[in-house]
Design an enzyme around this catalytic site. Structure first.
Site, PDB file in Angstrom:
ATOM      1  N   SER A  70      -1.438 -63.834 -21.281  1.00  0.00           N
ATOM      2  CA  SER A  70      -0.093 -64.379 -21.049  1.00  0.00           C
ATOM      3  C   SER A  70       0.006 -65.334 -19.867  1.00  0.00           C
ATOM      4  CB  SER A  70       0.890 -63.240 -20.813  1.00  0.00           C
ATOM      5  OG  SER A  70       1.542 -62.924 -22.001  1.00  0.00           O
ATOM      6  N   LYS A  73       0.589 -68.901 -20.604  1.00  0.00           N
ATOM      7  CA  LYS A  73       1.896 -69.369 -21.088  1.00  0.00           C
ATOM      8  C   LYS A  73       2.646 -70.207 -20.050  1.00  0.00           C
ATOM      9  CE  LYS A  73       2.429 -65.201 -23.945  1.00  0.00           C
ATOM     10  NZ  LYS A  73       3.130 -63.904 -24.016  1.00  0.00           N
ATOM     11  N   TYR A 198      -2.324 -71.021 -30.052  1.00  0.00           N
ATOM     12  CA  TYR A 198      -1.853 -69.940 -29.179  1.00  0.00           C
ATOM     13  C   TYR A 198      -2.983 -68.952 -28.831  1.00  0.00           C
ATOM     14  CZ  TYR A 198       0.591 -65.679 -27.790  1.00  0.00           C
ATOM     15  OH  TYR A 198       0.979 -64.546 -27.119  1.00  0.00           O
ATOM     16  N   TYR A 250       6.658 -59.191 -17.068  1.00  0.00           N
ATOM     17  CA  TYR A 250       7.257 -58.423 -18.171  1.00  0.00           C
ATOM     18  C   TYR A 250       8.550 -57.750 -17.701  1.00  0.00           C
ATOM     19  CZ  TYR A 250       2.474 -59.087 -19.873  1.00  0.00           C
ATOM     20  OH  TYR A 250       1.288 -59.629 -20.229  1.00  0.00           O
ATOM     21  N   VAL A 268      -2.241 -59.239 -20.298  1.00  0.00           N
ATOM     22  CA  VAL A 268      -2.703 -57.924 -20.756  1.00  0.00           C
ATOM     23  C   VAL A 268      -4.162 -57.631 -20.420  1.00  0.00           C
ATOM     24  CG1 VAL A 268      -1.070 -57.416 -22.613  1.00  0.00           C
ATOM     25  CG2 VAL A 268      -3.049 -58.862 -23.078  1.00  0.00           C
TER      26      VAL A 268
END
Ligand code: GLU
Length: 314
Positions: A70, A73, A198, A250, A268
């Site tokens: 992540s 991103k 992605y 998160y 993660v």
């Protein structure tokens, strides 16, 4: 603020503090939903810190290599903004935290238009992947990798092919989100191709030094303080930084903002990219995750450091 003194103090404190925080790993769990990630050692913890003069302080398992997941991103969002500008990007993705899991699609059905709440949850990041310019999947992925290499000042950044394959084979939830967003007209193009872009950027392999160097560019408003090159327009750093504070950790983002007060993004695989604006770029890795999905030992260490060195921006 005495920069050299701070780095000297870090040299002195980090090894012991890393050992203490590492013990927290026992209370967390390594991610298993992407099968390949479950192979990471639970008790690893490493931190690499770099300042604007290139002075480094590090301790622990800094040689551990892991995938960005992540964390990527943040930078695909920036690339999409550089490709299309704010208005176009934010017509496809929102600016608000969700309170749901990173891979939830629950709220997508409840809002009109069905644009994902923000670019850091999976649905939002998949839309962002569809916005990266390029004629083919390969071209888009190559542009992302090239951008990340520049930010990390590391021409050797590449993919962890095993993690890439593992996620592509098991990413059914992400796949379903892609098709949902296609149905709603938010995502355009071939879903499988968008997902490939992605999954590819999530599987870019780094170490804590790479993370810290990318973070350093964020700390200096888009300029690499060592090469003096402006790699990201300041406005897009401002946008990305705000998302990092509101949803980078998160559903633990509010708590991290209160306890550490640093813009951060976790993944993660246990990585955390964070920075002290105008001063430091920081990369952390600790694969054992807490209930919110953040590195349990990494968060412990950063909160302790932030308090001791007054790194909170608030
Ligand atoms: N590639 C991961 C996924 O899509 C990224 C998740 C994360 O790091 O939060 O599930």
């Amino acid at each position: 603020m005495i920069e050299a003194g701070e780095m000297d103090r870090l040299d002195h404190l980090l090894p012991g503090w890393v050992d203490t925080s590492r013990q927290e790993s026992i209370h967390g769990r390594v991610a298993t939903y992407i099968p390949e990630l479950s192979k990471a050692g639970r008790d690893l913890l490493g931190i690499h810190i770099i300042n604007g003069e290139g002075r480094i302080s590090e301790a622990g398992n800094t040689d551990h290599r892991f995938t960005l997941q992540s964390i990527s991103k943040v930078f695909t969002l920036i690339l999409a903004l550089m490709d299309h500008g704010e208005a176009a990007v934010f017509s496809k993705v929102g600016k608000e935290p969700t309170g749901d899991n990173f891979n939830s699609m629950m709220k997508l059905e409840l809002i009109q238009p069905a644009i994902p709440f923000n670019p850091l949850i999976n649905a939002g990041a998949i839309v962002i992947s569809s916005l990266i310019k390029g004629n083919t999947v390969e071209e888009k992925s190559a542009r992302i990798l090239q951008f990340f290499r520049k930010l990390a000042a590391n021409d050797k950044l590449g993919y962890d092919e095993d993690v890439y394959r593992s996620e592509r084979e098991t990413g059914h939830l992400n796949r379903s989100m892609g098709y949902f967003l296609l149905d709603k007209g938010i995502l355009e193009g071939e879903v499988e191709e968008v997902l490939e872009v992605y999954f590819r950027h999530c599987s870019i392999q780094v170490n804590t030094a790479d993370l810290a160097r990318m973070a350093l560019v964020m700390a200096f408003n888009g300029q690499d303080p060592l090469s003096k090159e402006q790699l990201i327009p300041k406005r897009y750093v401002q946008i990305a930084k705000t998302f990092m504070i509101t949803c980078g950790m998160y559903n633990g983002s509010g708590e991290f903002a209160i306890c550490a007060g640093m813009p951060a993004k976790s993944g993660v695989s246990g990585g955390i990219l964070t920075f002290v604006p105008g001063r430091l770029g920081i990369g952390v890795v600790g694969p054992s995750l807490n209930a919110k999905g953040n590195s349990i030992a990494g968060v412990h260490l950063l909160e302790r450091l932030s308090k001791a060195f007054e790194w909170s921006i608030f």
